[in-house]
Design an enzyme around this catalytic site. Structure first.
Site, PDB file in Angstrom:
ATOM      1  N   THR A 194     -26.739 -14.616 -11.995  1.00 37.96           N
ATOM      2  CA  THR A 194     -27.763 -13.384 -12.549  1.00 37.96           C
ATOM      3  C   THR A 194     -28.764 -14.364 -13.555  1.00 37.96           C
ATOM      4  O   THR A 194     -28.500 -15.720 -13.706  1.00 37.96           O
ATOM      5  CB  THR A 194     -26.855 -12.681 -13.324  1.00 37.96           C
ATOM      6  OG1 THR A 194     -26.327 -13.153 -14.511  1.00 37.96           O
ATOM      7  CG2 THR A 194     -26.005 -11.755 -12.616  1.00 37.96           C
ATOM      8  N   ASN A 248     -22.392 -14.356 -22.925  1.00 40.30           N
ATOM      9  CA  ASN A 248     -21.801 -15.311 -23.532  1.00 40.30           C
ATOM     10  C   ASN A 248     -22.423 -16.163 -24.461  1.00 40.30           C
ATOM     11  O   ASN A 248     -23.296 -16.674 -24.038  1.00 40.30           O
ATOM     12  CB  ASN A 248     -21.153 -16.022 -22.227  1.00 40.30           C
ATOM     13  CG  ASN A 248     -19.879 -17.125 -22.649  1.00 40.30           C
ATOM     14  OD1 ASN A 248     -19.938 -17.292 -23.796  1.00 40.30           O
ATOM     15  ND2 ASN A 248     -19.362 -17.738 -21.769  1.00 40.30           N
ATOM     16  N   ILE A 264     -26.451  -7.995 -13.266  1.00 42.43           N
ATOM     17  CA  ILE A 264     -25.383  -7.044 -12.597  1.00 42.43           C
ATOM     18  C   ILE A 264     -25.959  -5.676 -12.839  1.00 42.43           C
ATOM     19  O   ILE A 264     -25.871  -4.524 -12.139  1.00 42.43           O
ATOM     20  CB  ILE A 264     -24.141  -7.330 -13.250  1.00 42.43           C
ATOM     21  CG1 ILE A 264     -23.658  -8.709 -12.883  1.00 42.43           C
ATOM     22  CG2 ILE A 264     -23.191  -6.271 -12.958  1.00 42.43           C
ATOM     23  CD1 ILE A 264     -22.331  -9.456 -13.443  1.00 42.43           C
ATOM     24  N   GLN A 317     -12.177 -19.961 -21.870  1.00 42.77           N
ATOM     25  CA  GLN A 317     -13.296 -20.959 -21.267  1.00 42.77           C
ATOM     26  C   GLN A 317     -13.335 -21.997 -22.151  1.00 42.77           C
ATOM     27  O   GLN A 317     -13.959 -23.061 -21.896  1.00 42.77           O
ATOM     28  CB  GLN A 317     -14.770 -20.302 -21.368  1.00 42.77           C
ATOM     29  CG  GLN A 317     -15.609 -20.691 -20.287  1.00 42.77           C
ATOM     30  CD  GLN A 317     -16.783 -19.944 -19.970  1.00 42.77           C
ATOM     31  OE1 GLN A 317     -17.306 -19.324 -20.866  1.00 42.77           O
ATOM     32  NE2 GLN A 317     -17.213 -19.632 -18.709  1.00 42.77           N
ATOM     33  N   GLU A 370     -17.771 -15.273 -11.652  1.00 46.46           N
ATOM     34  CA  GLU A 370     -19.355 -16.284 -11.074  1.00 46.46           C
ATOM     35  C   GLU A 370     -20.070 -15.490 -10.547  1.00 46.46           C
ATOM     36  O   GLU A 370     -19.938 -15.605  -9.618  1.00 46.46           O
ATOM     37  CB  GLU A 370     -18.844 -17.529 -10.656  1.00 46.46           C
ATOM     38  CG  GLU A 370     -17.405 -18.281 -11.296  1.00 46.46           C
ATOM     39  CD  GLU A 370     -17.728 -18.910 -12.819  1.00 46.46           C
ATOM     40  OE1 GLU A 370     -18.907 -18.983 -13.092  1.00 46.46           O
ATOM     41  OE2 GLU A 370     -16.618 -19.387 -13.545  1.00 46.46           O
ATOM     42  N   TYR A 387     -16.804 -14.121 -27.599  1.00 44.48           N
ATOM     43  CA  TYR A 387     -16.932 -13.589 -26.190  1.00 44.48           C
ATOM     44  C   TYR A 387     -15.420 -13.108 -25.633  1.00 44.48           C
ATOM     45  O   TYR A 387     -15.448 -11.982 -25.119  1.00 44.48           O
ATOM     46  CB  TYR A 387     -17.782 -14.498 -25.384  1.00 44.48           C
ATOM     47  CG  TYR A 387     -18.127 -13.893 -23.942  1.00 44.48           C
ATOM     48  CD1 TYR A 387     -19.146 -12.906 -23.731  1.00 44.48           C
ATOM     49  CD2 TYR A 387     -17.500 -14.595 -22.889  1.00 44.48           C
ATOM     50  CE1 TYR A 387     -19.625 -12.817 -22.673  1.00 44.48           C
ATOM     51  CE2 TYR A 387     -18.044 -14.260 -21.618  1.00 44.48           C
ATOM     52  CZ  TYR A 387     -18.826 -13.088 -21.578  1.00 44.48           C
ATOM     53  OH  TYR A 387     -19.240 -12.718 -20.139  1.00 44.48           O
ATOM     54  N   LEU A 431     -28.773  -2.222 -28.352  1.00 47.20           N
ATOM     55  CA  LEU A 431     -27.481  -1.706 -28.596  1.00 47.20           C
ATOM     56  C   LEU A 431     -26.730  -2.230 -29.764  1.00 47.20           C
ATOM     57  O   LEU A 431     -25.575  -1.732 -30.266  1.00 47.20           O
ATOM     58  CB  LEU A 431     -26.665  -1.879 -27.307  1.00 47.20           C
ATOM     59  CG  LEU A 431     -27.292  -1.179 -25.915  1.00 47.20           C
ATOM     60  CD1 LEU A 431     -26.627  -1.694 -24.817  1.00 47.20           C
ATOM     61  CD2 LEU A 431     -27.019   0.472 -26.169  1.00 47.20           C
TER      62      LEU A 431
HETATM   63  P1  NAP Z   1     -28.256 -10.462 -17.797  1.00 48.98           P
HETATM   64  O1  NAP Z   1     -28.677 -10.991 -16.441  1.00 48.98           O
HETATM   65  O2  NAP Z   1     -28.404 -11.065 -18.897  1.00 48.98           O
HETATM   66  O3  NAP Z   1     -28.262  -8.787 -17.757  1.00 48.98           O
HETATM   67  C1  NAP Z   1     -27.928  -8.251 -19.166  1.00 48.98           C
HETATM   68  C2  NAP Z   1     -28.793  -7.129 -19.461  1.00 48.98           C
HETATM   69  O4  NAP Z   1     -28.183  -6.834 -20.840  1.00 48.98           O
HETATM   70  C3  NAP Z   1     -30.058  -7.773 -20.114  1.00 48.98           C
HETATM   71  O5  NAP Z   1     -31.341  -6.951 -19.498  1.00 48.98           O
HETATM   72  C4  NAP Z   1     -30.035  -7.884 -21.506  1.00 48.98           C
HETATM   73  O6  NAP Z   1     -31.185  -7.795 -22.148  1.00 48.98           O
HETATM   74  C5  NAP Z   1     -29.235  -6.463 -21.580  1.00 48.98           C
HETATM   75  N1  NAP Z   1     -28.578  -6.621 -23.005  1.00 48.98           N
HETATM   76  C6  NAP Z   1     -27.680  -7.681 -23.623  1.00 48.98           C
HETATM   77  N2  NAP Z   1     -27.228  -7.353 -24.652  1.00 48.98           N
HETATM   78  C7  NAP Z   1     -28.036  -6.174 -25.155  1.00 48.98           C
HETATM   79  C8  NAP Z   1     -28.018  -5.491 -26.184  1.00 48.98           C
HETATM   80  N3  NAP Z   1     -27.348  -5.476 -27.345  1.00 48.98           N
HETATM   81  N4  NAP Z   1     -28.903  -4.264 -26.101  1.00 48.98           N
HETATM   82  C9  NAP Z   1     -29.389  -3.822 -25.008  1.00 48.98           C
HETATM   83  N5  NAP Z   1     -29.539  -4.512 -23.923  1.00 48.98           N
HETATM   84  C10 NAP Z   1     -28.805  -5.515 -23.983  1.00 48.98           C
HETATM   85  O7  NAP Z   1     -26.387 -10.425 -17.699  1.00 48.98           O
HETATM   86  P2  NAP Z   1     -25.400 -10.255 -16.419  1.00 48.98           P
HETATM   87  O8  NAP Z   1     -25.032 -11.701 -16.081  1.00 48.98           O
HETATM   88  O9  NAP Z   1     -25.910  -9.537 -15.549  1.00 48.98           O
HETATM   89  O10 NAP Z   1     -24.244  -9.855 -17.337  1.00 48.98           O
HETATM   90  C11 NAP Z   1     -23.864  -8.553 -17.356  1.00 48.98           C
HETATM   91  C12 NAP Z   1     -22.328  -8.378 -17.895  1.00 48.98           C
HETATM   92  O11 NAP Z   1     -21.374  -9.219 -16.816  1.00 48.98           O
HETATM   93  C13 NAP Z   1     -22.327  -8.896 -19.349  1.00 48.98           C
HETATM   94  O12 NAP Z   1     -21.406  -8.017 -19.894  1.00 48.98           O
HETATM   95  C14 NAP Z   1     -21.431 -10.376 -19.055  1.00 48.98           C
HETATM   96  O13 NAP Z   1     -20.771 -10.665 -20.115  1.00 48.98           O
HETATM   97  C15 NAP Z   1     -20.648  -9.809 -17.666  1.00 48.98           C
HETATM   98  N6  NAP Z   1     -20.326 -11.094 -16.856  1.00 48.98           N
HETATM   99  C16 NAP Z   1     -21.308 -11.791 -16.213  1.00 48.98           C
HETATM  100  C17 NAP Z   1     -20.950 -12.903 -15.697  1.00 48.98           C
HETATM  101  C18 NAP Z   1     -21.619 -13.569 -14.629  1.00 48.98           C
HETATM  102  O14 NAP Z   1     -21.063 -14.419 -13.896  1.00 48.98           O
HETATM  103  N7  NAP Z   1     -23.160 -13.228 -14.562  1.00 48.98           N
HETATM  104  C19 NAP Z   1     -19.544 -13.255 -15.630  1.00 48.98           C
HETATM  105  C20 NAP Z   1     -18.788 -12.695 -16.333  1.00 48.98           C
HETATM  106  C21 NAP Z   1     -18.934 -11.426 -17.016  1.00 48.98           C
HETATM  107  P3  NAP Z   1     -32.036  -8.993 -22.397  1.00 48.98           P
HETATM  108  O15 NAP Z   1     -32.890  -9.565 -21.297  1.00 48.98           O
HETATM  109  O16 NAP Z   1     -32.963  -8.598 -23.547  1.00 48.98           O
HETATM  110  O17 NAP Z   1     -31.107 -10.071 -22.934  1.00 48.98           O
END
Ligand code: NAP
Length: 259
Positions: free
Chosen positions: A189, A94, A19, A148, A186, A154, A64
């Site tokens: 990613t 999560n 995202i 969930q 949902e 989370y 972070l």
């Molecule tokens: P993603 O594909 O894993 O991308 C998240 C990015 O953030 C990755 O580059 C990850 O690095 C980085 N990151 C995570 N923790 C970090 C930290 N402590 N320090 C620096 N970088 C960090 O995840 P996403 O699905 O896009 O999710 C993005 C946000 O949307 C999150 O807050 C998630 O909880 C929320 N969300 C997503 C969904 C969904 O359906 N995808 C649903 C509800 C909420 P690494 O690659 O090194 O891990």
């Protein structure tokens, strides 16, 4: 529509993947200057996509969880670029820390990883946001509202993010700084793809999930989240603050038995 983001400096945590990568690209398309904070290096594909729109961005490698490192980065960016307009708090994962087997120490560690840096980034940038009449956009999760079943820490972090969104909107209204959240349910990613692989039969699981998404029975796309996030962050959304905006095909609010 011109979102009036040209040359505005915007932090995006986790802005190189999932995202966050969509948000960085949507910002670049608007000629804003994304400052991407992320733990892992950006991929060649993402770099190529981003550079179709701009070379005016920064990538800063940071875990972070090391929250003490955030303020010096924020001050350095403000000094070199002259201002900070926006914060997109997005990085998180999560980690399935369930009620029955998670110690309070593990619970706290998980909260630290999903919540503390949201606070610290805004805390570090607050004076710059006031100076620019800026904007905060927090990405959070439906689990804050629906639960969930297997993810206490989370869900707690994501619920706290909803609370902080409103608290910051209250605290900063007098300073012309807005604060909003986009709630994700949902969205397909890299994180989601890894999570689905943890099931015995990922394809069946995918179908069970998409069947329950009322609008079009499909995952939300990264672009659909990113477009809303950047619109709400932008000066065009000038009277929108304290909002929790659900980009989820009706998942949280509609009857999931709808066919
Ligand atoms: P993603 O594909 O894993 O991308 C998240 C990015 O953030 C990755 O580059 C990850 O690095 C980085 N990151 C995570 N923790 C970090 C930290 N402590 N320090 C620096 N970088 C960090 O995840 P996403 O699905 O896009 O999710 C993005 C946000 O949307 C999150 O807050 C998630 O909880 C929320 N969300 C997503 C969904 C969904 O359906 N995808 C649903 C509800 C909420 P690494 O690659 O090194 O891990």
């Amino acid at each position: 529509m011109d979102l009036q983001l040209k040359d505005k400096i915007v932090f995006v945590t986790g802005g190189g993947k999932g995202i966050g990568s969509g948000i960085s690209i949507a910002l670049a398309r608007e000629e804003a200057v994304p400052i991407i904070l992320s733990r892992s290096a950006i991929t060649a594909d993402f770099k190529e996509n981003l550079e179709k729109y701009t070379n005016n961005y920064e990538f800063i490698k940071i875990d972070l969880n090391e929250a003490d490192k955030i303020k010096p980065i924020v001050d350095d960016i403000a000094k070199r670029h002259g201002s900070i307009y926006g914060i997109v708090n997005n990085a998180g994962a999560n980690d399935n820390k369930d009620l029955e087997s998670t110690s309070w120490q593990e619970f706290e560690k998980s909260l630290h990883g999903n919540l503390t840096h949201y606070y610290e980034l805004v805390h570090s940038a607050v004076q710059y946001l006031k100076d620019s009449h800026g904007s905060i956009l927090n990405i959070t999760s439906k689990t804050a509202l629906t639960g969930q079943g297997k993810t206490s820490a989370y869900a707690a972090a994501k619920g706290a993010i909803l609370g902080l969104t409103r608290e910051w909107a209250s605290a900063l209204a007098k300073d012309h700084v807005r604060s909003n959240a986009v709630v994700v349910s949902e969205c397909w990613t890299p994180l989601y793809a890894n999570w689905i692989k943890t099931f015995d039969d990922p394809e069946t699981r995918k179908k069970i999930i998409t069947d329950k998404i009322p609008y079009e029975h499909r995952f939300t796309t990264i672009e659909e989240i990113a477009d809303m996030a950047v619109f709400v962050l932008s000066p065009v959304s000038s009277h929108t603050t304290a909002q929790w905006i659900f980009v989820d095909g009706g998942y949280v609010h509609l009857d999931r038995a709808l066919t």
